[in-house]
Design a protein around this motif. Structure first.
Motif, PDB file in Angstrom:
ATOM      1  N   ASP A  46      -1.720  10.331  -3.194  1.00 28.93           N
ATOM      2  CA  ASP A  46      -1.697  11.597  -2.457  1.00 28.93           C
ATOM      3  C   ASP A  46      -1.312  12.774  -3.345  1.00 28.93           C
ATOM      4  OD1 ASP A  46      -2.490  10.439  -0.130  1.00 28.93           O
ATOM      5  OD2 ASP A  46      -0.481  10.222   0.719  1.00 28.93           O
ATOM      6  N   LYS A  47      -0.646  12.497  -4.459  1.00 35.56           N
ATOM      7  CA  LYS A  47      -0.245  13.568  -5.393  1.00 35.56           C
ATOM      8  C   LYS A  47      -1.415  14.000  -6.284  1.00 35.56           C
ATOM      9  CE  LYS A  47       4.590  12.105  -5.517  1.00 35.56           C
ATOM     10  NZ  LYS A  47       5.657  11.469  -6.319  1.00 35.56           N
ATOM     11  N   THR A  48      -2.527  13.247  -6.242  1.00 35.90           N
ATOM     12  CA  THR A  48      -3.721  13.603  -7.023  1.00 35.90           C
ATOM     13  C   THR A  48      -4.708  14.340  -6.114  1.00 35.90           C
ATOM     14  OG1 THR A  48      -4.969  11.590  -6.503  1.00 35.90           O
ATOM     15  CG2 THR A  48      -3.408  11.467  -8.329  1.00 35.90           C
ATOM     16  N   CYS A  56     -12.404   5.837 -10.752  1.00 39.20           N
ATOM     17  CA  CYS A  56     -12.035   4.414 -10.569  1.00 39.20           C
ATOM     18  C   CYS A  56     -10.975   4.005 -11.599  1.00 39.20           C
ATOM     19  CB  CYS A  56     -13.252   3.518 -10.701  1.00 39.20           C
ATOM     20  SG  CYS A  56     -14.360   3.578  -9.282  1.00 39.20           S
ATOM     21  N   TRP A  57     -11.171   4.406 -12.845  1.00 42.74           N
ATOM     22  CA  TRP A  57     -10.189   4.065 -13.897  1.00 42.74           C
ATOM     23  C   TRP A  57      -8.874   4.823 -13.710  1.00 42.74           C
ATOM     24  CZ3 TRP A  57     -10.314  -0.167 -16.490  1.00 42.74           C
ATOM     25  CH2 TRP A  57     -11.539  -0.782 -16.788  1.00 42.74           C
ATOM     26  N   GLN A  58      -8.937   6.007 -13.109  1.00 41.19           N
ATOM     27  CA  GLN A  58      -7.711   6.758 -12.812  1.00 41.19           C
ATOM     28  C   GLN A  58      -6.860   5.991 -11.786  1.00 41.19           C
ATOM     29  OE1 GLN A  58      -8.399  10.823 -11.520  1.00 41.19           O
ATOM     30  NE2 GLN A  58      -6.225  11.202 -11.127  1.00 41.19           N
ATOM     31  N   VAL A  59      -7.523   5.450 -10.748  1.00 44.43           N
ATOM     32  CA  VAL A  59      -6.812   4.647  -9.739  1.00 44.43           C
ATOM     33  C   VAL A  59      -6.252   3.380 -10.382  1.00 44.43           C
ATOM     34  CG1 VAL A  59      -7.071   3.313  -7.599  1.00 44.43           C
ATOM     35  CG2 VAL A  59      -8.183   5.543  -7.817  1.00 44.43           C
ATOM     36  N   TYR A  60      -7.062   2.759 -11.264  1.00 43.34           N
ATOM     37  CA  TYR A  60      -6.607   1.560 -11.996  1.00 43.34           C
ATOM     38  C   TYR A  60      -5.302   1.868 -12.741  1.00 43.34           C
ATOM     39  CZ  TYR A  60      -6.381  -1.710 -15.942  1.00 43.34           C
ATOM     40  OH  TYR A  60      -5.947  -2.616 -16.888  1.00 43.34           O
ATOM     41  N   ILE A 110       0.809  -1.220   0.000  1.00 44.30           N
ATOM     42  CA  ILE A 110       0.000   0.000   0.000  1.00 44.30           C
ATOM     43  C   ILE A 110       0.848   1.279   0.000  1.00 44.30           C
ATOM     44  CG2 ILE A 110      -1.506   1.373   1.533  1.00 44.30           C
ATOM     45  CD1 ILE A 110      -3.039  -1.153   2.172  1.00 44.30           C
ATOM     46  N   HIS A 111       1.973   1.275   0.705  1.00 44.17           N
ATOM     47  CA  HIS A 111       2.745   2.508   0.930  1.00 44.17           C
ATOM     48  C   HIS A 111       3.063   3.276  -0.369  1.00 44.17           C
ATOM     49  CE1 HIS A 111       5.329   5.313   2.984  1.00 44.17           C
ATOM     50  NE2 HIS A 111       6.318   5.050   2.125  1.00 44.17           N
ATOM     51  N   PRO A 112       3.657   2.622  -1.400  1.00 44.99           N
ATOM     52  CA  PRO A 112       3.945   3.386  -2.636  1.00 44.99           C
ATOM     53  C   PRO A 112       2.674   3.814  -3.372  1.00 44.99           C
ATOM     54  CG  PRO A 112       4.503   1.049  -2.913  1.00 44.99           C
ATOM     55  CD  PRO A 112       4.179   1.245  -1.475  1.00 44.99           C
ATOM     56  N   VAL A 113       1.590   3.030  -3.249  1.00 44.45           N
ATOM     57  CA  VAL A 113       0.322   3.408  -3.895  1.00 44.45           C
ATOM     58  C   VAL A 113      -0.207   4.682  -3.254  1.00 44.45           C
ATOM     59  CG1 VAL A 113      -2.063   2.693  -4.338  1.00 44.45           C
ATOM     60  CG2 VAL A 113      -0.224   1.007  -4.475  1.00 44.45           C
ATOM     61  N   LYS A 114      -0.148   4.738  -1.924  1.00 44.26           N
ATOM     62  CA  LYS A 114      -0.605   5.937  -1.210  1.00 44.26           C
ATOM     63  C   LYS A 114       0.172   7.169  -1.649  1.00 44.26           C
ATOM     64  CE  LYS A 114      -2.548   4.520   3.234  1.00 44.26           C
ATOM     65  NZ  LYS A 114      -2.314   4.467   4.693  1.00 44.26           N
ATOM     66  N   GLU A 115       1.506   7.016  -1.786  1.00 46.39           N
ATOM     67  CA  GLU A 115       2.338   8.152  -2.184  1.00 46.39           C
ATOM     68  C   GLU A 115       1.888   8.722  -3.531  1.00 46.39           C
ATOM     69  OE1 GLU A 115       6.390   6.770  -2.092  1.00 46.39           O
ATOM     70  OE2 GLU A 115       6.661   7.394   0.002  1.00 46.39           O
ATOM     71  N   ARG A 116       1.556   7.828  -4.475  1.00 45.29           N
ATOM     72  CA  ARG A 116       1.106   8.270  -5.808  1.00 45.29           C
ATOM     73  C   ARG A 116      -0.289   8.895  -5.734  1.00 45.29           C
ATOM     74  NH1 ARG A 116       3.388   5.654 -10.385  1.00 45.29           N
ATOM     75  NH2 ARG A 116       1.727   6.698 -11.581  1.00 45.29           N
TER      76      ARG A 116
END
Length: 733
Positions: free
Chosen positions: A237-239, A290-294, A229-235
């Motif tokens: 959080d920039k949105t 949803c597709w943006q997160v994908y 999860i950690h690197p996903v959160k970092e990305r």
């Protein structure tokens, strides 16, 4: 320890505050106080004495109401109906008064609950036509179904302190009816809990094993989830996206299924959890976000394109919307990620009930379509109970495909649906006359299996008519129901012709037909019904002249017996040796009180005296299985109406039962002879067979022994485990 009544009062006060607060959010004080007064009156007998049993029943109904609020999301009308059920049943209050003070909706739900209660309280409900009537009653108002699921969940939670027989009965109903219903209505959390509790009550050892393993690996699992999860959160959080992200462990029941199907140890299961991303998104931006997160996640981790499941474009018929992807996480482990919005998550947790918050109570047409299909299937008078229940089960767990007509109209069908299923889905007449189809412009046969996205046209012929083979490949209940109906209509015509032909032949031979002798003959020929008998005559399976000859033989035999009975007086009558057989005491009681019934012990689990057991009505008679038999869940979920109660009578068994022990240990000198020595010294234990293999300093093998009960088995296993070098002793199946 607190007295039961004190505990009940504590439960009552806690639940009362919760429900009262919930009702006051929408209702006036006057209306809430009226309901409170009615419920209070129902807790006393006609003589004005406080009724403890009524309090227990009310607490159970209050727990049911709490589940419908917290875990399903139903509103005040439904809670009111649940609480009024007891006063209505005890005639403290009437349906007419309910309609006047609480409205049509509450009265309608109560009518449904009263109908359901009429059949569900009968012990034979699952084995008779009452079961069909129960399902139909539930289908009248979908809120009745939600209440019944909540009530069953409350019963399952309370059953931990109950008798094993009660837990087994509830577990069968969970597997056969309520878990599939919860699945069909999108109540995945309730479905999982019902399945987990069923496993806990029928195979406690396996349940405890998996629960312990999950607890042991919890820290490692949480560490891996954090690493993913950690690197996903970092990305993220920039949105500008607002989101929550968390890990969710699979249910114990689903892990057990994986262990059984794949035959692997617990340590080899990698997909024990799923990562869930929940977005706070406006309705018009849900899919885009949803597709943006994908896109962000698949940029970071390699996706598996075969495992992409898009339920955003076309949601499931139970309202489920989500985007599922499987990606290669750290350490080359596959991880499932579910992406959805807060609204979608609420629907995923609370199912179709949550739709009403957004679309109103009449807004879910797919549910109405399913209920109509269910009613049509269950109301089919020509089908027998097993056929109806089979169709009902078929419609509960279906995975869906989406196909189109040439005009572009969308149809949802279960996975595995054929061209013929599609034809019947459009119209029964179209299905009955279907000869082939055109799928994406190419001609295909009627049994062609459709895929999502296919465009389908139906070719018909006025000369076409259904045949028995059609039932072997259609999968929808609508198609199966209609085909059976048409086949039976045709068969009925043939039966009428056969009856007329048989009667005419009897008259030609100057024979006066006696219905009682004909019925004896039909029974002697092993026909279950008169219709089956005439059906075989219709298709020339039985020759009419041969049947008439057998009829005459039976008629002559009957005549001789009557003559003999008339000539023998009572004082000369002698009981022939062997005509009365003294029955030995039965070790097994079936269905609470029946003894002396033929049964067989199932070879798949080899039950012995003392095991928790159940009976299963098979084509070879009643078979007795252990409740933790490998096949138990399959029998409960697919054939719950054939499961009957069974228990051992007495304290110890008088017969010997075969059981197989699996022994693993170090291959030391004399270890096998030590094991044999222990078995030979045990009173009442006989060695039947032994098979031992040795490899790389380890031995493993199966030992079959004969013994009387589980106490002797436990004692033997304990002694075998104490032998130096033995690593494990387990009972097979």
């Amino acid at each position: 320890m607190e007295e039961p009544l004190l505990i009940e009062r504590k439960d009552f006060i806690q639940l009362y505050r919760k429900l009262y607060g919930f009702l006051r959010r929408e209702w006036t004080l006057e209306k809430t106080c009226l309901l409170k007064s009615i419920v209070s009156d129902s807790l006393r007998t006609q003589e004005g004495v406080f009724d403890k049993a009524a309090l227990r029943d009310l607490i159970h109904r209050m727990k049911t109401a709490a589940i419908t609020i917290d875990e399903i999301g139903l509103k005040q009308h439904t809670i009111c109906a649940v609480l009024l059920f007891q006063p209505i049943q005890k005639e403290v209050y009437s349906l007419r008064e309910t309609k006047k003070f609480f409205g049509n909706e509450v009265e309608g739900i109560l009518r449904g609950l009263l109908k359901v209660n009429e059949f569900s309280d009968k012990k034979t409900a699952v084995e008779s036509e009452n079961y069909i009537r129960l399902l139909l009653s539930m289908a009248e108002d979908i809120r009745v179904v939600f209440i019944m699921i909540a009530r069953h969940l409350a019963l399952m939670r309370e059953a931990r302190n109950g008798q094993q027989a009660e837990r087994l009965e509830l577990s069968v109903m969970s597997a056969y009816l309520y878990a599939p219903l919860a699945h069909r209505l999108g109540l995945y959390s309730i479905k999982s809990e019902l399945e987990d509790l069923s496993l806990k009550y029928t195979d406690r050892d396996m349940y405890d094993y998996i629960a312990t393993k999950l607890n042991e690996t919890k820290r490692e699992r949480e560490k891996y989830i954090e690493e993913f999860i950690h690197p996903v959160k970092e990305r993220l959080d920039k949105t500008d996206l607002k989101y929550d992200i968390k890990g969710r462990t699979k249910s114990i029941y689903s892990i057990n299924n994986k262990l059984k199907k794949q035959k692997i140890p617990f340590e080899d299961i990698y997909d024990l959890f799923a990562i869930r991303v929940i977005l706070d998104a406006p309705l018009d931006e849900e899919k885009a976000q949803c597709w943006q997160v994908y896109s962000i996640i698949t940029d970071m981790y390699q996706p598996n394109p075969k495992r992409l499941k898009d339920w955003l474009a076309i949601p499931k018929s139970n309202g489920y919307e989500s985007l599922h992807i499987t990606v290669m996480g750290p350490g080359s482990r596959w991880v499932e990620v579910q992406i959805r919005t807060r609204r979608m998550d609420e629907i995923a947790e609370r199912g179709l009930a949550a739709h009403w918050k957004y679309k109103g109570i009449k807004g879910e047409s797919t549910l109405d379509e399913w209920l109509s299909s269910l009613r049509e299937s269950l109301e089919n008078k020509d089908a027998d109970i097993q056929e109806k229940l089979g169709d009902f089960k078929l419609d509960l767990y279906d995975e869906e495909i989406f196909v189109f007509t040439p005009k572009g109209d969308l149809f949802k069908l279960p996975k595995g649906a054929t061209v013929l299923d599609f034809a019947f889905a459009i119209h029964s007449k179209l299905g009955a006359s279907c000869v082939s189809g055109r799928v994406n412009g190419k001609n295909v046969p009627i049994k062609y299996v459709l895929k999502s996205g296919d465009q389908v046209a139906i070719n018909t012929s006025s000369h076409q008519s259904p045949n028995q083979d059609w039932l072997s490949f259609v999968v929808t209940s609508k198609a199966r129901t209609k085909i059976r109906q048409l086949l039976k209509e045709e068969a009925a015509k043939q039966v009428d012709i056969a009856k007329e032909t048989f009667s005419r032949r009897m008259k030609n031979r100057k024979i006066d037909m006696d219905d009682s002798i004909l019925m004896q003959l039909i029974k002697k020929l092993k026909y279950k019904t008169v219709t089956d008998f005439y059906a075989d005559i219709a298709v020339d399976k039985l020759d009419i002249n041969w049947v008439i000859d057998r009829y005459l033989e039976l008629e002559n035999k009957e005549s001789e017996q009557r003559d003999f009975a008339a000539n023998v007086s009572a004082e000369n009558f002698v009981v022939r040796p062997g005509s009365v057989v003294e029955q030995a005491q039965d070790e097994l009681v079936i269905d609470e009180h029946l003894t002396g019934i033929d049964y067989k012990l199932a070879k798949c689990c080899n039950p012995i005296f003392g095991d928790d057991i159940f009976g299963f009505v098979s084509s070879q008679g009643i078979k007795i299985h252990r409740t933790n038999c490998p096949n138990a869940h399959d029998l409960f979920s697919r054939f719950g109406y054939r499961v009957i109660k069974a228990r051992w009578s007495g304290k110890t068994g008088s017969s010997n039962y075969a059981t197989i022990l699996r022994i693993i240990g170090n291959d030391q000198i004399n270890i096998v002879s030590n094991l044999m020595s222990i078995i030979s010294k045990e009173d009442g234990v006989q060695l039947r067979s032994i098979s031992i293999d040795s490899n790389d300093g380890l031995f493993q093998g199966n030992i079959t022994v004969m013994l009387a009960n589980t106490s002797m088995l436990e004692q033997l296993m304990k002694k075998l485990k104490s032998v130096k070098g033995v690593k494990s002793v387990t009972r097979l199946n």
